[in-house]
Design an enzyme around this catalytic site. Structure first.
Site, PDB file in Angstrom:
ATOM      1  N   SER A 145       1.819  -3.930  -2.423  1.00  0.00           N
ATOM      2  CA  SER A 145       1.472  -2.759  -3.226  1.00  0.00           C
ATOM      3  C   SER A 145       2.087  -2.853  -4.609  1.00  0.00           C
ATOM      4  CB  SER A 145       1.980  -1.486  -2.539  1.00  0.00           C
ATOM      5  OG  SER A 145       1.846  -0.358  -3.378  1.00  0.00           O
ATOM      6  N   TYR A 158       8.044   3.513   1.467  1.00  0.00           N
ATOM      7  CA  TYR A 158       6.887   2.650   1.228  1.00  0.00           C
ATOM      8  C   TYR A 158       7.262   1.485   0.302  1.00  0.00           C
ATOM      9  CZ  TYR A 158       2.018   1.446   0.161  1.00  0.00           C
ATOM     10  OH  TYR A 158       0.827   0.786   0.018  1.00  0.00           O
TER      11      TYR A 158
END
Length: 262
Positions: A145, A158
């Site tokens: 990501s 995350y």
């Protein structure tokens, strides 16, 4: 047919990017095994792969559990006899909680998120990569990501999980390279979806502006002035999985419309 005749495993195959990737891999000639915790989602994805004329296998599994991952490896090799491509796409949703505001429940969620992202990737590589080594080659693509490159308040779970996958990928690329196995990452930014639109609407309401204004402002911050789609990300994964990237390993391909340059 960039993946003609190959066997691809997608760990963390959900109804969004995982489904798109499975279907496009099948169209590129791959037989596809999909793994995730939801059996219903997996069966639906497998049916779409079969509709493309390729063999499909659905294996319910929690990638953070060693026994589940060993069972996945056994199921794939038992059905297809080999593994050519492994894609790690499992990711936990961020709970958007500042570290100093975390209670015991949130701390446990943080630990679980990192386990799914980083430890789950470690496990799938540990039990599937040996089959690539034995065959003399293969490709692992880990979906990370943009958040692993730059942190945002409330998303440390995350970001930490995905950042761990980046460096794990570097280590694996060095370890597996002599055996002909490549390890790379694709790092998406925002992906066009209903979830993204809902988040933009929430921000718009908080700021007292319209959804269109928020979206226009966000897109203006991207060099390409467009938000990437699931297919954009899937195509990047397929490129790295294919022989067209045969001299690429230890790399990260950013797919974020120019929102972040690295």
């Amino acid at each position: 047919m960039m993946l003609d005749g190959k066997v691809a495993v997608i760990a963390g195959a959900g109804p969004g990017l995982g489904r798109t990737l499975a279907v496009l891999m099948a169209r590129e000639g791959a037989d596809v095994a999909v793994a995730a915790r939801s059996a219903d989602v997996l069966d639906a994805i497998a049916a779409e792969v079969a509709a493309e004329g390729r063999a499909a296998l659905a294996v319910p599994a929690d990638v953070s559990r060693p026994d589940d991952v060993r069972r996945l490896a056994d199921a794939v090799t038992g059905r297809f006899g080999r593994v050519d491509v492994l894609v790690n796409a499992a990711f936990p949703g961020s709970h958007r909680r500042a570290v100093l505001d975390m209670d015991e429940e949130h701390l446990e969620r943080w630990r679980a998120a990192v386990e799914i992202a980083t430890y789950g990737t470690l496990l799938t590589c540990r039990y599937l990569a040996p089959h690539m080594v034995a065959a003399g080659g293969g490709s692992i693509v880990n979906v990370t990501s943009m958040s692993s490159r730059t942190g945002y308040a409330g998303r440390s779970d995350y970001a930490a999980g995905k950042a761990g996958v980046h460096l794990l990928s570097h280590c694996l690329a060095d370890e597996l390279g002599p055996s002909g196995v490549r390890v790379n990452c694709v790092a998406p930014g925002w992906i066009a979806s209903d979830v993204l639109d809902d988040w933009m609407r929430t921000r718009a309401a908080a700021e007292g502006v319209t959804f269109e204004e928020i979206r226009a402002r966000d897109v203006a911050a991207m060099a390409l002035r467009r938000i990437a789609t699931e297919e954009d990300v899937a195509r990047a994964v397929i490129f790295l999985a294919s022989d067209q990237a045969r001299s690429t390993t230890g790399a990260t391909l950013d797919v974020n419309g120019g929102q972040l340059f690295t």
